[in-house]
Scaffold this motif. Structure first.
Motif, PDB file in Angstrom:
ATOM      1  N   GLN A 128       0.956  45.589 -26.122  1.00 37.16           N
ATOM      2  CA  GLN A 128       2.226  46.046 -25.541  1.00 37.16           C
ATOM      3  C   GLN A 128       2.677  45.096 -24.313  1.00 37.16           C
ATOM      4  N   THR A 131       4.467  42.192 -26.136  1.00 35.91           N
ATOM      5  CA  THR A 131       5.881  42.512 -26.340  1.00 35.91           C
ATOM      6  C   THR A 131       6.748  42.354 -24.873  1.00 35.91           C
ATOM      7  N   HIS A 166       7.802  49.649 -26.209  1.00 33.71           N
ATOM      8  CA  HIS A 166       8.593  48.673 -25.718  1.00 33.71           C
ATOM      9  C   HIS A 166       9.313  48.900 -24.382  1.00 33.71           C
ATOM     10  N   PHE A 290       5.257  46.075 -34.536  1.00 34.52           N
ATOM     11  CA  PHE A 290       4.780  44.827 -33.815  1.00 34.52           C
ATOM     12  C   PHE A 290       4.458  43.753 -34.691  1.00 34.52           C
ATOM     13  N   TYR A 294       6.633  40.542 -34.325  1.00 36.16           N
ATOM     14  CA  TYR A 294       5.925  39.313 -33.382  1.00 36.16           C
ATOM     15  C   TYR A 294       4.886  38.447 -34.210  1.00 36.16           C
TER      16      TYR A 294
END
Length: 510
Positions: A128, A131, A166, A290, A294
């Motif tokens: 988290q 991000t 996010h 995610f 990412y």
């Protein structure tokens, strides 16, 4: 502290909600947020106070790096440092023991490798915060203080096992926490979703644990299991994990709703998936998001050659598999799912797409059954304590035995509350018949009935996002009426009767 514990449900949660509503009436936003942060930190510290310092240290470093990213021209350097810091922290606590142990064994170095306790939720709050750093570097974050950031990282409904949110999904909501809007509606819907999630965990998932746990324990000791035992244990674990994680995801959304906050859906009835890519969009949806944003996209995503696309897919799924744990079983689990996703892409491009199979009903049913079978088989790796245990279970799938369980397995299963109740209702039915009847019934629930997300969809209690779910065969909706009140009250009563044997959620281990 566990969502399914007496101290959480009857002491912690009522107190937190009561004080929150009282502070909300005074309209001071910082007091409201401060109370939720303190409550969340207390919730986390209940497990191990020492690791609360690690959470605060991680949050402080990432918040400071976020400030540097927003103000400095050397953003790439600070972002690289931030990602390395987060991954380094995760690597030490989650993977260092595994790597050092294997090096020690391979080279016979004689090291005394110490056991490293995995801090609760480190995988989730690490991802988290990554991000957050990436989005800050892109200029996507709005102005905020450390208090808002701490709430973003530590908000207790989603801290331990997600969803991975996010900043853009939460910070705007935090700014409205001092506005009392639809309080009675939020509490009614929040408690209803909470009860449904609790029932899934306490009654359904924990009942299947009474079948799965002894099966895998006996397999670790190379007991004489046969096809009947292994299939029952494997299916029971697949259903235990399904209802356990589905229950947690529901409870997270319900708890957030009590405070007027929305979380993204993390679970879209994944056993209805028609292919392995479909499955990962529906199972732990925010983790898949995610990994897509990412890992897969920075590798080049689909903007490259077909061969490179397949490599990117494989590597992304491998990372997802290894994220779940440090062990050779998780390495193999990641490899399997990486290969399955690549095979599916090739099949879709070269076979099912050109032949127009995807719109045919027989193909839909067959692909769903095949996907479910593949998932159940790979979950043997996911659950087994070693590769040897997994290999033993796979080999015993093809060892036919009589229609009776291993005596040790029978003894363990018949001690579970649900099996004892079923025996009282149907004394002439054998353990095998009961277990397989329960497995079939649970599978039909997964395949045919609406999910909790679909039950409450019209009430707008989750963050808007792409709907990855499949339509249920039987559709109905929750309504604030007497029938649902009585039905949920009954479910809550059954849950309370089963709270004496508290068990952790399975995703707490990851």
């Amino acid at each position: 502290m566990l969502f399914n514990s007496i101290e959480f449900l009857f002491f912690f949660l009522p107190m937190v909600v009561f004080v929150f509503l009282w502070l909300q009436r005074h309209g001071d936003l910082r007091l409201v947020m401060g109370w939720l942060v303190l409550s969340s930190l207390f919730f986390y510290a209940w497990w191990n106070p020492a690791y609360l310092l690690l959470l605060l240290f991680s949050a402080s470093i990432n918040y400071s790096l976020g400030l540097l990213l927003a103000r400095s021209e050397r953003g790439s350097a600070w972002l690289t440092l931030g990602i390395l810091f987060n991954l380094g922290l995760l690597a030490y606590f989650k993977y260092a023991e595994f790597f050092l142990g294997n090096i020690n064994t391979a080279l016979d170095l004689g090291w005394n490798v110490r056991h490293i306790i995995l801090p609760l939720a480190i995988s989730f709050y690490t991802f988290q915060q990554i991000t957050y750093l990436v989005d800050t570097r892109k200029g996507l974050t709005e102005a905020h203080g450390f208090l808002e950031y701490c709430l973003f990282v530590s908000f207790f409904p989603q801290l331990i096992a997600g969803p991975i949110v996010h900043h853009s999904e939460m910070f705007l909501q935090f700014k409205k926490l001092n506005q009392a809007m639809d309080t009675s509606r939020n509490i009614t819907i929040g408690v209803s979703i909470l009860v449904i999630g609790l029932f899934k965990k306490v009654v359904i998932a924990d009942s299947f644990a009474g079948i799965a746990t002894p099966t895998f324990s006996l397999a670790a000791g190379q007991a004489g299991l046969g096809t009947i035992d292994v299939v029952a244990g494997s299916m029971a674990y697949a259903l235990q994990l399904y209802f356990d994680f589905s229950g947690y995801s529901d409870m997270a959304i319900g708890l957030a709703c009590l405070f007027g906050l929305k979380l993204p859906v993390n679970f879209f009835s994944p056993y209805r998936a028609r292919n392995i890519s479909d499955f990962w969009r529906m199972w732990h949806a925010t983790l898949s998001r995610f990994l897509r944003d990412y890992v897969y996209m920075p590798l080049g995503g689909f903007l490259c050659s077909p061969r490179r696309q397949r490599f990117n897919l494989f590597l992304t799924m491998f990372v997802g598999g290894v994220w779940h744990g440090a062990g050779w079983t998780f390495v193999l689990y990641g490899i399997c799912h990486g290969l399955y996703v690549v095979i599916h892409q090739v099949w879709r491009v070269r076979v099912s797409g050109p032949l127009g199979l995807v719109n045919k009903n027989a193909y839909k049913v067959g692909s769903q059954m095949l996907t479910f079978l593949v998932v159940v088989l790979t979950l043997i790796l996911f659950r087994a304590d070693s590769v040897a245990t997994a290999g033993y279970l796979y080999s015993q799938v093809f060892q036919p035995t009589a229609w009776v369980f291993d005596p040790q397995l029978t003894a363990s299963i018949e001690r579970t509350n649900l099996l004892q109740l079923m025996h009282m209702l149907s004394p002439g039915i054998s353990a095998v018949q009961l277990v397989y009847s329960l497995i079939l019934f649970a599978c039909l629930v997964c395949w045919l009935l609406p999910s909790t997300f679909q039950l409450f969809k019209q009430y707008d209690v989750t963050i808007d996002q792409a709907d990855a779910s499949r339509s249920a065969r039987f559709t109905f909706r929750w309504k604030p009426n007497a029938f649902w009140a009585c039905f949920l009250a009954f479910m809550a009563m059954v849950c309370c009767l089963n709270l004496s044997a508290v068990s952790e959620f399975l995703y707490f281990q990851f």
